[in-house]
Scaffold this motif. Structure first.
Motif, PDB file in Angstrom:
ATOM      1  N   LEU A   5       0.811  -1.223   0.000  1.00  0.00           N
ATOM      2  CA  LEU A   5       0.000   0.000   0.000  1.00  0.00           C
ATOM      3  C   LEU A   5       0.842   1.269   0.000  1.00  0.00           C
ATOM      4  O   LEU A   5       0.281   2.376  -0.087  1.00  0.00           O
ATOM      5  CB  LEU A   5      -0.937   0.000   1.219  1.00  0.00           C
ATOM      6  CG  LEU A   5      -1.927  -1.168   1.290  1.00  0.00           C
ATOM      7  CD1 LEU A   5      -2.813  -1.054   2.522  1.00  0.00           C
ATOM      8  CD2 LEU A   5      -2.783  -1.236   0.031  1.00  0.00           C
ATOM      9  N   ASN A   6       2.172   1.131   0.145  1.00  0.00           N
ATOM     10  CA  ASN A   6       3.083   2.276   0.058  1.00  0.00           C
ATOM     11  C   ASN A   6       2.710   3.411   1.010  1.00  0.00           C
ATOM     12  O   ASN A   6       2.717   4.599   0.637  1.00  0.00           O
ATOM     13  CB  ASN A   6       3.132   2.815  -1.383  1.00  0.00           C
ATOM     14  CG  ASN A   6       3.673   1.806  -2.369  1.00  0.00           C
ATOM     15  OD1 ASN A   6       4.610   1.073  -2.073  1.00  0.00           O
ATOM     16  ND2 ASN A   6       3.062   1.743  -3.553  1.00  0.00           N
ATOM     17  N   VAL A   7       2.388   3.077   2.262  1.00  0.00           N
ATOM     18  CA  VAL A   7       2.023   4.114   3.231  1.00  0.00           C
ATOM     19  C   VAL A   7       3.258   4.809   3.800  1.00  0.00           C
ATOM     20  O   VAL A   7       3.151   5.891   4.378  1.00  0.00           O
ATOM     21  CB  VAL A   7       1.180   3.516   4.379  1.00  0.00           C
ATOM     22  CG1 VAL A   7      -0.164   3.045   3.872  1.00  0.00           C
ATOM     23  CG2 VAL A   7       1.914   2.355   5.057  1.00  0.00           C
ATOM     24  N   LEU A   8       4.456   4.199   3.661  1.00  0.00           N
ATOM     25  CA  LEU A   8       5.709   4.804   4.098  1.00  0.00           C
ATOM     26  C   LEU A   8       6.727   4.675   2.975  1.00  0.00           C
ATOM     27  O   LEU A   8       6.719   3.698   2.224  1.00  0.00           O
ATOM     28  CB  LEU A   8       6.257   4.100   5.354  1.00  0.00           C
ATOM     29  CG  LEU A   8       5.419   4.128   6.646  1.00  0.00           C
ATOM     30  CD1 LEU A   8       6.107   3.292   7.724  1.00  0.00           C
ATOM     31  CD2 LEU A   8       5.199   5.543   7.141  1.00  0.00           C
ATOM     32  N   ASN A   9       7.596   5.689   2.856  1.00  0.00           N
ATOM     33  CA  ASN A   9       8.671   5.565   1.864  1.00  0.00           C
ATOM     34  C   ASN A   9       9.740   4.606   2.365  1.00  0.00           C
ATOM     35  O   ASN A   9       9.727   4.189   3.519  1.00  0.00           O
ATOM     36  CB  ASN A   9       9.257   6.948   1.522  1.00  0.00           C
ATOM     37  CG  ASN A   9       9.835   7.647   2.751  1.00  0.00           C
ATOM     38  OD1 ASN A   9      10.544   7.031   3.549  1.00  0.00           O
ATOM     39  ND2 ASN A   9       9.534   8.932   2.900  1.00  0.00           N
ATOM     40  N   PHE A  10      10.695   4.267   1.492  1.00  0.00           N
ATOM     41  CA  PHE A  10      11.701   3.264   1.861  1.00  0.00           C
ATOM     42  C   PHE A  10      12.556   3.724   3.038  1.00  0.00           C
ATOM     43  O   PHE A  10      12.981   2.909   3.866  1.00  0.00           O
ATOM     44  CB  PHE A  10      12.592   2.941   0.656  1.00  0.00           C
ATOM     45  CG  PHE A  10      11.906   2.130  -0.402  1.00  0.00           C
ATOM     46  CD1 PHE A  10      11.443   0.858  -0.124  1.00  0.00           C
ATOM     47  CD2 PHE A  10      11.718   2.634  -1.676  1.00  0.00           C
ATOM     48  CE1 PHE A  10      10.800   0.093  -1.095  1.00  0.00           C
ATOM     49  CE2 PHE A  10      11.082   1.887  -2.660  1.00  0.00           C
ATOM     50  CZ  PHE A  10      10.616   0.617  -2.363  1.00  0.00           C
ATOM     51  N   GLY A  11      12.835   5.036   3.145  1.00  0.00           N
ATOM     52  CA  GLY A  11      13.623   5.538   4.257  1.00  0.00           C
ATOM     53  C   GLY A  11      12.920   5.364   5.595  1.00  0.00           C
ATOM     54  O   GLY A  11      13.520   4.900   6.576  1.00  0.00           O
ATOM     55  N   ASP A  12      11.627   5.726   5.645  1.00  0.00           N
ATOM     56  CA  ASP A  12      10.855   5.537   6.882  1.00  0.00           C
ATOM     57  C   ASP A  12      10.686   4.056   7.209  1.00  0.00           C
ATOM     58  O   ASP A  12      10.673   3.677   8.380  1.00  0.00           O
ATOM     59  CB  ASP A  12       9.477   6.204   6.754  1.00  0.00           C
ATOM     60  CG  ASP A  12       9.579   7.716   6.734  1.00  0.00           C
ATOM     61  OD1 ASP A  12      10.606   8.236   7.215  1.00  0.00           O
ATOM     62  OD2 ASP A  12       8.639   8.379   6.240  1.00  0.00           O
ATOM     63  N   GLN A  13      10.549   3.242   6.173  1.00  0.00           N
ATOM     64  CA  GLN A  13      10.488   1.800   6.409  1.00  0.00           C
ATOM     65  C   GLN A  13      11.776   1.297   7.048  1.00  0.00           C
ATOM     66  O   GLN A  13      11.749   0.434   7.938  1.00  0.00           O
ATOM     67  CB  GLN A  13      10.253   1.062   5.082  1.00  0.00           C
ATOM     68  CG  GLN A  13       8.867   1.242   4.497  1.00  0.00           C
ATOM     69  CD  GLN A  13       8.696   0.482   3.196  1.00  0.00           C
ATOM     70  OE1 GLN A  13       9.350  -0.539   2.984  1.00  0.00           O
ATOM     71  NE2 GLN A  13       7.819   0.962   2.326  1.00  0.00           N
ATOM     72  N   GLY A  14      12.912   1.852   6.615  1.00  0.00           N
ATOM     73  CA  GLY A  14      14.192   1.434   7.192  1.00  0.00           C
ATOM     74  C   GLY A  14      14.290   1.768   8.665  1.00  0.00           C
ATOM     75  O   GLY A  14      14.709   0.927   9.476  1.00  0.00           O
TER      76      GLY A  14
END
Length: 536
Positions: free
Chosen positions: A273-282
């Motif tokens: 669902l792409n609720v967070l970008n990859f940086g925030d996911q990290g």
């Protein structure tokens, strides 16, 4: 094997697993902290969320149901049929790897190659590593079922340390390789793990390769007039697997699909669902891994080991009156003390984790983690650990005793809970960012705990045993927890974390004093639990 012997070996397995994992994880903890200084948040997000989710999904869907079914009951069984059943995890893993690999490559958002290079190679490598791990599944089940205390932990721990060392070397020497680094480390990790199980369990190799032996024996023993494909096929199917285990596996498979959604639900929401970008996911994943250290070190070994204990001591599908009463008494006593143990560990982490989250993140990852939402994430995770602690023990007892029909009924509960959890995760994330994932997980675990407690209460209702009293600590100990939480909370306000190292040391000292007071209170109020831990 006598129940007391099973208990003794099970507690040795759990304690040895926990201690060895702590020892080896301390090394990997330091190596990972070092690696964070060389990587971008986006690369960490792709590896630890996107690719690790692919690997864990393939492995979980291919093997979890088989583990649950094949570890139930006594070790005195036809292991040839059990091993034959376990080998089915490999083709199942190949199917899931190909199917999910195509989804990860063609249906999901592809990261920017300039920020995260070699994404396609990473997907292939992590899917391949899942298949390699499944090749060692029969050996893992043999080690767990026969209570080979140190083999599993040493093999896994050495492989993890080797993986971390290789990752650090490649990150420092070849940072431009990007995902090639983690792909190579992941494949080498699983190859090393499979090799260690293969070497240590070579005594059981005739069992693990019994599939072709069965087929050859059928051809030799079949009468001439019936020696044709149909006759051999029928006999082969009858002697190939234990069909009771096979049907139980199917029931657990339906449940495992739902359990995976509940366990990794936030990663599925982030991925699809792409609720967070990859940086925030990290950042979220780093905090999640740091917060779950105790769950992996202590709660998971306890859950895995005592699932085997309860499955061996009590017979699946029988009510409490039809069991051996000595075994019921032992199981009830162990369950009560396990609940008390994990409850106190969880409360300790919740109380002290709140005041020391920012300091821990600052030491571990610097300002990248200690600024922004990182500290609040870890504070919420400290509460979530309490839910994890209780759920692990209650579910391990419940799953060890449920019959096939009860497992099937529970699947419908899990289906409704999965849908509710995903919806709540999506809305809470939009409302409160990545913290919403942890709040949704708390809700998810709370419902699962309530279901397991209801099952345990009903199971022991017709007996004189009340193991759920293990969830009731002494009032004096609760008071000490409250006082410790207040003191350390004020200590954080006045001394942490931008007032220099001397202020930080004062804050740490205040926490150490409160922690010591809590431990002393435990020894004085929970004497039965202390005796159990010391004796077992």
């Amino acid at each position: 094997m006598a129940s007391q012997d099973v208990l003794s070996q099970t507690t040795r397995l759990a304690s040895s697993s926990a201690l060895l994992q702590v020892l080896f994880r301390v090394v990997t903890f330091g190596l990972n902290a070092f690696t964070l200084r060389y990587l971008s948040r986006e690369l960490i997000g792709v590896v630890n969320v996107r690719l690790t989710l692919l690997y864990s999904t393939v492995v979980f869907l291919a093997r979890e149901a088989f583990r649950r079914a094949c570890l139930s009951g006594s070790t005195k069984r036809n292991w040839t049929k059990t091993i034959n059943l376990l080998w089915l995890t490999v083709p199942l893993g190949v199917f899931w790897s190909i199917f999910l690999g195509l989804v990860w490559l063609h249906l999901l958002e592809v990261p920017d190659p300039s920020v995260v290079p070699h994404y396609q190679a990473g997907v292939v490598a992590f899917g391949l590593s899942a298949i390699i791990e499944l090749l060692g599944e029969p050996f893992w089940v043999l080690a767990q079922a026969h209570l080979f205390v140190r083999l599993k932990v040493i093999a896994e721990s050495f492989s993890v340390v080797s993986k971390c060392i290789l990752t650090v070397i490649l990150v420092v020497l070849y940072p431009q390789w990007g995902l090639y680094i983690f792909s190579l480390a992941q494949v080498s990790f699983l190859c090393s793990l499979f090799y260690k199980f293969l070497i240590h369990l070579n005594f059981y190799l005739p069992l693990t390769f019994s599939l072709l032996n069965n087929f050859g024996e059928l051809r030799e023993n079949a009468p001439g007039s019936f020696n044709h494909v149909y006759y051999i096929s029928v006999l082969f199917l009858q002697t190939f697997v234990n069909w009771k285990e096979a049907w139980l596996t199917w029931s657990f498979f339906k449940q495992s699909f739902l359990k995976q959604i509940l366990t990794e639900g936030e990663r599925y929401v982030m991925t699809f669902l792409n609720v967070l970008n990859f940086g925030d996911q990290g950042v979220y994943d780093i905090v999640n891994n740091l917060g779950s250290l105790v769950a992996r070190f202590i709660f998971l070994p306890i859950e895995e080991s005592f699932y085997v204990f309860f499955a061996k001591v009590l017979e699946r599908g029988k009510n409490v009156k039809d069991q051996k009463q000595d075994d019921v008494a032992m199981a009830a006593n162990v369950l009560e003390l396990l609940l008390k143990l994990v409850l106190l560990i969880g409360l300790t982490i919740t109380v002290f984790g709140y005041a020391y989250s920012q300091l821990a993140l600052d030491i571990y990852g610097g300002s990248m983690l200690s600024s922004g939402t990182g500290p609040d994430l870890l504070r919420c995770y400290s509460l979530y650990v309490l839910f994890l602690a209780i759920n692990g023990v209650t579910e391990c007892f419940t799953f060890a005793l449920m019959c096939k029909e009860e497992v099937d009924r529970y699947n419908f509960v899990m289906l409704a809970l999965s849908f509710t959890f995903l919806c709540i995760s999506y809305f809470l994330t939009h409302w409160h960012g990545s913290i919403g994932f942890i709040l949704a997980n708390c809700f998810n675990m709370g419902i699962r705990i309530a279901h397991s407690i209801h099952y345990i209460y009903g199971y022991f209702k017709e007996s004189t045993y009340r193991p759920l009293t293990g969830l009731l600590p002494s009032l004096f100990l609760i008071l000490v927890y409250i006082i410790s939480g207040v003191i350390t909370g004020f200590s954080e306000i006045f001394f942490c974390c931008d007032k220099g190292w001397m202020a930080r040391l004062i804050h740490i000292s205040m926490g150490a004093l409160c922690f010591a007071a809590t431990i002393v209170t435990m020894f004085c109020t929970e004497t039965k639990l202390i005796h159990f831990v010391r004796s077992q």
